[in-house]
Design an enzyme around this catalytic site. Structure first.
Site, PDB file in Angstrom:
ATOM      1  N   ALA A   1       0.843  -1.116  -0.147  1.00 36.28           N
ATOM      2  CA  ALA A   1       0.181   0.201   0.004  1.00 36.28           C
ATOM      3  C   ALA A   1       0.796   1.231  -0.148  1.00 36.28           C
ATOM      4  O   ALA A   1       2.229   1.026   0.437  1.00 36.28           O
ATOM      5  CB  ALA A   1      -0.903   0.085   1.127  1.00 36.28           C
TER       6      ALA A   1
ATOM      7  N   GLY B   1       0.645  -4.886   0.895  1.00 33.68           N
ATOM      8  CA  GLY B   1      -0.606  -5.186  -0.097  1.00 33.68           C
ATOM      9  C   GLY B   1      -0.352  -5.694  -1.191  1.00 33.68           C
ATOM     10  O   GLY B   1      -1.241  -6.195  -1.882  1.00 33.68           O
TER      11      GLY B   1
ATOM     12  N   GLU C   1      -0.736  -9.192  -0.823  1.00 32.40           N
ATOM     13  CA  GLU C   1      -2.083  -9.567  -0.514  1.00 32.40           C
ATOM     14  C   GLU C   1      -2.988  -9.585  -1.745  1.00 32.40           C
ATOM     15  O   GLU C   1      -3.700 -10.217  -2.119  1.00 32.40           O
ATOM     16  CB  GLU C   1      -2.626  -8.436   0.331  1.00 32.40           C
ATOM     17  CG  GLU C   1      -2.094  -8.749   1.871  1.00 32.40           C
ATOM     18  CD  GLU C   1      -2.807  -7.610   2.782  1.00 32.40           C
ATOM     19  OE1 GLU C   1      -2.098  -6.428   2.484  1.00 32.40           O
ATOM     20  OE2 GLU C   1      -3.273  -7.734   3.865  1.00 32.40           O
TER      21      GLU C   1
ATOM     22  N   GLU D   1       4.395  -5.291   7.306  1.00 37.42           N
ATOM     23  CA  GLU D   1       3.469  -4.205   8.099  1.00 37.42           C
ATOM     24  C   GLU D   1       4.152  -3.869   9.508  1.00 37.42           C
ATOM     25  O   GLU D   1       4.077  -2.727   9.979  1.00 37.42           O
ATOM     26  CB  GLU D   1       2.236  -4.633   8.111  1.00 37.42           C
ATOM     27  CG  GLU D   1       1.488  -4.207   6.691  1.00 37.42           C
ATOM     28  CD  GLU D   1       1.485  -5.510   5.870  1.00 37.42           C
ATOM     29  OE1 GLU D   1       2.289  -6.486   6.374  1.00 37.42           O
ATOM     30  OE2 GLU D   1       0.816  -5.719   4.878  1.00 37.42           O
TER      31      GLU D   1
END
Ligand code: COA
Length: 255
Positions: free
Chosen positions: A66, A111, A114, A134
């Site tokens: 992200a 992300g 993911e 993260e």
């Protein structure tokens, strides 16, 4: 459709969706997420699209996570909402009745890992690296990673990867079952297309039902819990310190 952060290309009924911010290692900002969402809507509705490949632009990254620079501007109280938005878009990928394969051509972190895991399965080039870093930012995975990584590699390895934030190589990812094949960078897309051609020679309704039946295994509550916990950690001092430290290119000092 006119996109600014992704590229789409339809060839022989296979839509290649390329995340296209190579200077930021294809990090997922809100525009990328919105455009992926719109491209997937098109994949659902357009009869000419029979399968999707998701990949990243450039040679270095699939998606490096992200977009951390957005995390510092989003109000603390909106973490759970942010997580839920990403989760919903990734559910759209996962539940697509047409096959969606990730061709992981480099870093697949946070992300990015993911996103790859929301695809039905994954191929990777030898330089690909996977991880859920993260914790380095004072955060937890928020786009379904706590659930899908655990499902794909088992609880012990998933715990280790999420608690250390360490990256693994493409070969390690293959030995764990996170990717199905490691293919040279030149052949990554052609091998993906070859597999898709086999799948597309089968009954489309049967393929859609395989996807639906396999996905039924997931428990929705796990994802709801993840979004709630992401929201909690998003309000922490450690998240402020972690994200700021990344942007200032220094090591974070956590409480
Ligand atoms: N969000 C926002 N920007 C990112 C990013 C992310 N997740 N990942 C990389 N970038 C940006 C960098 O800030 C840098 O931008 P700049 O050139 O304007 O300074 C650019 O992409 C290139 O990255 P850089 O860190 O210089 O490349 P590197 O080869 O030294 O390191 C990584 C590569 C992937 C190890 C490193 O970029 C990294 O750790 N990224 C973050 C991974 C992460 O924590 N993801 C989870 C987010 S929830």
């Amino acid at each position: 459709m006119n996109f600014t952060t992704i590229k789409t290309d339809l060839e022989e009924n296979i839509l290649t969706l390329t995340i296209n911010r190579p200077d930021k290692l294809n990090a997922l900002n809100q525009t990328v997420l919105d455009e992926v969402d719109a491209a997937m809507d098109q994949a659902y509705s357009d009869k000419n699209i029979k399968a999707v490949i998701i990949t990243g632009a450039g040679e270095k990254a699939f998606v490096a996570g992200a977009d951390i620079s957005e995390f510092v501007s989003v109000p603390d109280s909106e973490g759970a909402m942010l997580s839920k938005k990403g989760q919903d878009i990734f559910f759209k990928i996962e539940n697509c009745p047409k096959p969606v394969i990730a061709a992981v051509n480099g870093f697949a972190l946070g992300g990015g890992c993911e996103l790859a895991m929301s695809c039905h399965f994954r191929l990777a080039s030898p330089n690909a690296k996977f991880g859920q870093p993260e914790v380095n930012l004072g955060l937890i995975p928020g786009y379904g990673g706590t659930q899908r990584l655990t499902m794909l590699v088992g609880k012990g390895k998933a715990m280790e990867l999420m608690m250390t934030g360490n990256m693994i190589t493409a070969d390690e990812a293959k030995s764990l079952g996170l990717v199905n094949y490691v293919e040279s960078a030149e052949n990554l897309i052609s091998k993906t297309r070859e597999i898709l051609k086999t799948i597309l020679s089968k009954s489309p309704i049967a393929i859609a039902k395989v996807i639906e039946a396999v996905n039924f295994y997931f428990k929705k509550e796990g994802f709801q819990e993840e979004a709630k916990l992401f929201g909690e950690v998003f309000m922490s001092e450690d998240k402020k310190e972690g994200t700021t430290a990344f942007l200032e290119k220094r090591k974070p000092i956590f409480k």
